[in-house]
Design a protein around this motif. Sequence first.
Motif: not given
Length: 73
Positions: A21-27, A33-36, A39-48
Amino acid sequence: MKLEYSVRIERLAESDGGGYLAIVPDLPGCMSDGETPEEALRNVQEAIASWIEAAKEWKQDIPKPSPPLARAG
C-alpha cells in the motif's frame, strides 16, 4: 507544475490480500496499491494526479509537499 510528495509504502497482510500500500500523507485519502513496492509507487503517481485534479475542480487548496526528512547524498 511538478510537485514531489513523500510516499509511505507498507506491506499488506496476507489476510488483506497481500501486496503493498502506498500512502501520500500530505494528501488526505490519497493512496494506491500494487503487488510490489515499485508497482504501488507507480500506481500512486496516478492517484496523486487524480487527487490534485479533483481538488482543483472542487476549488480546494492543494497542500504543498512537506520537506523531506533526510536526503541520501
